[in-house]
Design a protein around this motif. Structure first.
Motif, PDB file in Angstrom:
ATOM      1  N   VAL A  37       7.347  -4.543 -10.519  1.00 40.40           N
ATOM      2  CA  VAL A  37       6.491  -3.500  -9.965  1.00 40.40           C
ATOM      3  C   VAL A  37       7.025  -2.151 -10.414  1.00 40.40           C
ATOM      4  O   VAL A  37       8.198  -1.843 -10.184  1.00 40.40           O
ATOM      5  CB  VAL A  37       6.451  -3.562  -8.426  1.00 40.40           C
ATOM      6  N   THR A  38       6.181  -1.366 -11.056  1.00 38.23           N
ATOM      7  CA  THR A  38       6.557  -0.039 -11.510  1.00 38.23           C
ATOM      8  C   THR A  38       5.582   0.974 -10.933  1.00 38.23           C
ATOM      9  O   THR A  38       4.369   0.864 -11.140  1.00 38.23           O
ATOM     10  CB  THR A  38       6.547   0.049 -13.040  1.00 38.23           C
ATOM     11  N   VAL A  39       6.114   1.949 -10.218  1.00 40.68           N
ATOM     12  CA  VAL A  39       5.297   2.976  -9.578  1.00 40.68           C
ATOM     13  C   VAL A  39       5.631   4.311 -10.221  1.00 40.68           C
ATOM     14  O   VAL A  39       6.767   4.781 -10.148  1.00 40.68           O
ATOM     15  CB  VAL A  39       5.543   3.040  -8.065  1.00 40.68           C
TER      16      VAL A  39
ATOM     17  N   ASN B  35       0.835  -1.191   0.000  1.00 38.00           N
ATOM     18  CA  ASN B  35       0.000   0.000   0.000  1.00 38.00           C
ATOM     19  C   ASN B  35       0.872   1.244   0.000  1.00 38.00           C
ATOM     20  O   ASN B  35       2.054   1.190   0.319  1.00 38.00           O
ATOM     21  CB  ASN B  35      -0.914   0.017   1.224  1.00 38.00           C
ATOM     22  N   SER B  36       0.266   2.370  -0.341  1.00 39.47           N
ATOM     23  CA  SER B  36       0.973   3.650  -0.364  1.00 39.47           C
ATOM     24  C   SER B  36       2.279   3.552  -1.131  1.00 39.47           C
ATOM     25  O   SER B  36       3.331   4.005  -0.671  1.00 39.47           O
ATOM     26  CB  SER B  36       1.222   4.134   1.071  1.00 39.47           C
ATOM     27  N   LEU B  37       2.209   2.974  -2.295  1.00 39.92           N
ATOM     28  CA  LEU B  37       3.411   2.743  -3.085  1.00 39.92           C
ATOM     29  C   LEU B  37       4.074   4.047  -3.504  1.00 39.92           C
ATOM     30  O   LEU B  37       3.401   5.037  -3.794  1.00 39.92           O
ATOM     31  CB  LEU B  37       3.082   1.902  -4.311  1.00 39.92           C
ATOM     32  N   LYS B  38       5.385   4.008  -3.533  1.00 47.41           N
ATOM     33  CA  LYS B  38       6.207   5.144  -3.901  1.00 47.41           C
ATOM     34  C   LYS B  38       7.050   4.792  -5.120  1.00 47.41           C
ATOM     35  O   LYS B  38       7.341   3.621  -5.359  1.00 47.41           O
ATOM     36  CB  LYS B  38       7.135   5.528  -2.748  1.00 47.41           C
ATOM     37  N   PRO B  39       7.473   5.785  -5.890  1.00 46.83           N
ATOM     38  CA  PRO B  39       8.354   5.494  -7.022  1.00 46.83           C
ATOM     39  C   PRO B  39       9.603   4.718  -6.610  1.00 46.83           C
ATOM     40  O   PRO B  39      10.113   3.915  -7.402  1.00 46.83           O
ATOM     41  CB  PRO B  39       8.709   6.883  -7.555  1.00 46.83           C
ATOM     42  N   GLU B  40      10.076   4.934  -5.400  1.00 45.68           N
ATOM     43  CA  GLU B  40      11.246   4.226  -4.901  1.00 45.68           C
ATOM     44  C   GLU B  40      11.010   2.730  -4.734  1.00 45.68           C
ATOM     45  O   GLU B  40      11.969   1.973  -4.571  1.00 45.68           O
ATOM     46  CB  GLU B  40      11.696   4.803  -3.552  1.00 45.68           C
ATOM     47  N   ASP B  41       9.755   2.308  -4.755  1.00 47.12           N
ATOM     48  CA  ASP B  41       9.429   0.891  -4.659  1.00 47.12           C
ATOM     49  C   ASP B  41       9.549   0.168  -5.995  1.00 47.12           C
ATOM     50  O   ASP B  41       9.423  -1.058  -6.039  1.00 47.12           O
ATOM     51  CB  ASP B  41       8.014   0.696  -4.116  1.00 47.12           C
ATOM     52  N   THR B  42       9.757   0.908  -7.060  1.00 48.81           N
ATOM     53  CA  THR B  42       9.891   0.307  -8.382  1.00 48.81           C
ATOM     54  C   THR B  42      11.075  -0.653  -8.402  1.00 48.81           C
ATOM     55  O   THR B  42      12.202  -0.273  -8.084  1.00 48.81           O
ATOM     56  CB  THR B  42      10.074   1.384  -9.448  1.00 48.81           C
ATOM     57  N   ALA B  43      10.815  -1.894  -8.767  1.00 48.58           N
ATOM     58  CA  ALA B  43      11.858  -2.918  -8.769  1.00 48.58           C
ATOM     59  C   ALA B  43      11.282  -4.227  -9.272  1.00 48.58           C
ATOM     60  O   ALA B  43      10.065  -4.392  -9.398  1.00 48.58           O
ATOM     61  CB  ALA B  43      12.427  -3.117  -7.365  1.00 48.58           C
TER      62      ALA B  43
END
Length: 126
Positions: free
Chosen positions: A122-124, A84-92
């Protein structure tokens, strides 16, 4: 050593949610530490979350605490990562693995893993 199959990745906007799934037809997850690591382009692999069901132990990487939840369904032999509350930094690329303990899961060395998979992306977006 067996393969696991991950699914649930995709493209979402910042603040959105995804649920990743991981399953194996050959390995019973309840007997192992099972979890997720991730690797973004140009970055080192890092542990994300891990659960050792028989030990009633759960671990989270600091940056995802409070946003991600790891869980499992023993009947379905499936591991989940609710993000939840995904951030661009979570892209991987997110990888699921099983091993004797969560340290090995986070390490991600295939020689130390009992099961691993190809990953789900996962791309945010911002």
């Amino acid at each position: 050593q067996v393969e696991v199959v991950e699914s649930g990745g995709g493209l979402v906007q910042a603040g959105g949610s995804l649920r990743l799934s991981c399953t194996s037809s050959a390995l019973t997850f309840d007997d192992y530490a099972v979890g997720w690591s991730r690797q973004a382009p140009g970055k080192e692999r890092e542990g994300v979350a891990c659960i050792h069901w028989s030990r009633h132990t759960t671990y989270y990487e600091h940056s995802v605490q409070g946003r991600f939840t790891i869980s499992r369904d023993g009947a379905k032999n499936t591991l989940y990562l609710q993000m939840n509350s995904l951030k661009p930094e979570d892209t991987a690329m997110y990888h699921c693995a099983a091993a004797g303990d969560c340290d090995l899961v986070f390490e991600g060395n295939v020689n130390d893993l009992d099961a691993w998979g190809r990953g789900t992306l996962v791309t945010v977006s911002s």
